[in-house]
Design an enzyme around this catalytic site. Structure first.
Site, PDB file in Angstrom:
ATOM      1  CG  HIS A   1      46.535 -10.656 -60.617  1.00 37.54           C
ATOM      2  ND1 HIS A   1      46.009 -10.895 -61.862  1.00 37.54           N
ATOM      3  CD2 HIS A   1      46.371  -9.324 -60.406  1.00 37.54           C
ATOM      4  CE1 HIS A   1      45.546  -9.776 -62.375  1.00 37.54           C
ATOM      5  NE2 HIS A   1      45.751  -8.794 -61.509  1.00 37.54           N
TER       6      HIS A   1
ATOM      7  CG  HIS B   1      41.367  -9.743 -60.337  1.00 36.94           C
ATOM      8  ND1 HIS B   1      42.057  -9.523 -59.172  1.00 36.94           N
ATOM      9  CD2 HIS B   1      41.895  -8.883 -61.256  1.00 36.94           C
ATOM     10  CE1 HIS B   1      42.953  -8.572 -59.357  1.00 36.94           C
ATOM     11  NE2 HIS B   1      42.892  -8.177 -60.621  1.00 36.94           N
TER      12      HIS B   1
ATOM     13  NE  ARG C   1      46.610  -3.198 -64.709  1.00 38.12           N
ATOM     14  CZ  ARG C   1      45.437  -3.790 -64.497  1.00 38.12           C
ATOM     15  NH1 ARG C   1      45.276  -4.574 -63.452  1.00 38.12           N
ATOM     16  NH2 ARG C   1      44.430  -3.594 -65.313  1.00 38.12           N
TER      17      ARG C   1
ATOM     18  CG  ASP D   1      44.360  -7.602 -64.746  1.00 35.42           C
ATOM     19  OD1 ASP D   1      43.911  -7.475 -63.598  1.00 35.42           O
ATOM     20  OD2 ASP D   1      45.574  -7.543 -65.013  1.00 35.42           O
TER      21      ASP D   1
END
Ligand code: SIN
Length: 287
Positions: A256, A97, A271, A99
């Site tokens: 990723h 995907h 994150r 983000d």
């Protein structure tokens, strides 16, 4: 600072940095340049607190918030990506995907830092969507150039909600069952980086449902061919985490995948995401 390529196509390990120290304008420029060249950077052995993590994020753009994931109580813009040792469900990000591509303005990139890692596994894979676009067959390039694709916040909506058993639990509070997340958001299938001028496929299997002018059924085989092409091993790198390691990636030029292969062990990451140039600036003008 020195950049050591991880593969011939994507990724670099950056050496000679202490990111807990203030980042000078020259270093910030060098980091942005390295990200533009390598698309994924890994800096090992850092001891970053939240303030230093956010200072690093700000080098690449203003902090982006994630409206579908609850952030840290002390700082809602920051997400703890946590899987407990006894959690047998899926992982956050456990398929290819980009983000939050279903937002009107998806983040330009993310900064992920390892706090606690399993003794093995838990790597993150990255694929170079620029290389994938540049090597796509002329027929598929003709089909995708200038075409829009529908992105939908599937895991958060109703129509495409994933089965319970495959949902990551951990400490991640994800918004589920929001009908607004089922709304289609149209983005170009191919985007251009306003800085480097390089073009990339902007299609990912988690959020993209169909291509402009085609039904879901008609789009599915095309999207599957594109997916398989994008994640060819030649276009990928694999980041093996170590404690304190920090990864930074370009969300429009890469896909990723968080590998779920560390059952019985805890993995905790922090994150943030940063906003890059808006979609309007990434559109490729028609010839
Ligand atoms: C993600 O941002 O998709 C998670 C990546 C990871 O946990 O390795």
């Amino acid at each position: 600072m020195r950049a050591l390529k991880i593969t011939g196509t994507i990724g670099a390990e950056i050496e000679g940095l202490d990111l807990a120290q203030p980042i000078s304008p020259d270093l910030a420029e060098a980091l942005r340049d390295a990200l533009s060249r390598h698309l994924v950077l890994m800096v090992r052995g850092q001891r970053l607190d939240l303030a230093a993590h956010k200072r690093l994020t700000a080098v690449f753009g203003p902090l982006a918030t994630n409206p579908y994931v609850t952030g840290l109580p002390e700082d809602p813009g920051v997400i703890r990506v946590l899987k407990e040792a006894d959690d047998r469900s899926g992982v956050f990000g456990g398929d290819w995907h980009s983000d939050m591509s279903f937002l009107a303005e998806p983040p330009g990139g993310s900064v992920l830092r390892a706090v606690e890692i399993p003794p093995y596994g838990g790597d993150t894979l990255f694929a170079n969507a620029q290389a994938a676009w540049e090597t796509l067959s002329p027929g598929l390039r003709d089909l995708l150039a200038g075409r829009e694709a529908a992105h939908v916040g599937k895991p958060h909506g109703v129509r495409w909600a994933p089965p319970m058993a495959t949902r990551s639990r951990g400490a991640i509070q994800m918004v589920r069952g929001d009908p607004a997340a089922d709304e289609e958001r149209w983005h170009p299938a191919v985007v251009r980086d306003p800085g480097s001028g390089r073009e990339a496929l902007y299609l990912n299997p988690i959020y993209v449902t169909r291509l402009e002018g085609l039904s879901e059924e008609e789009s599915a085989p095309i999207l599957e061919v594109v997916r398989r092409h994008t994640i060819r091993p030649e276009f990928c790198c694999r980041l093996r985490w170590s404690e304190g390691a920090v990864a930074i990636w370009d969300n429009f030029a890469t896909l990723h995948y968080a590998v779920n292969d560390y059952a019985g062990f805890r993995r905790e990451m922090i994150r943030t995401a940063f906003q890059g140039p808006p979609i309007a600036e990434r559109r490729i003008p028609s010839a």
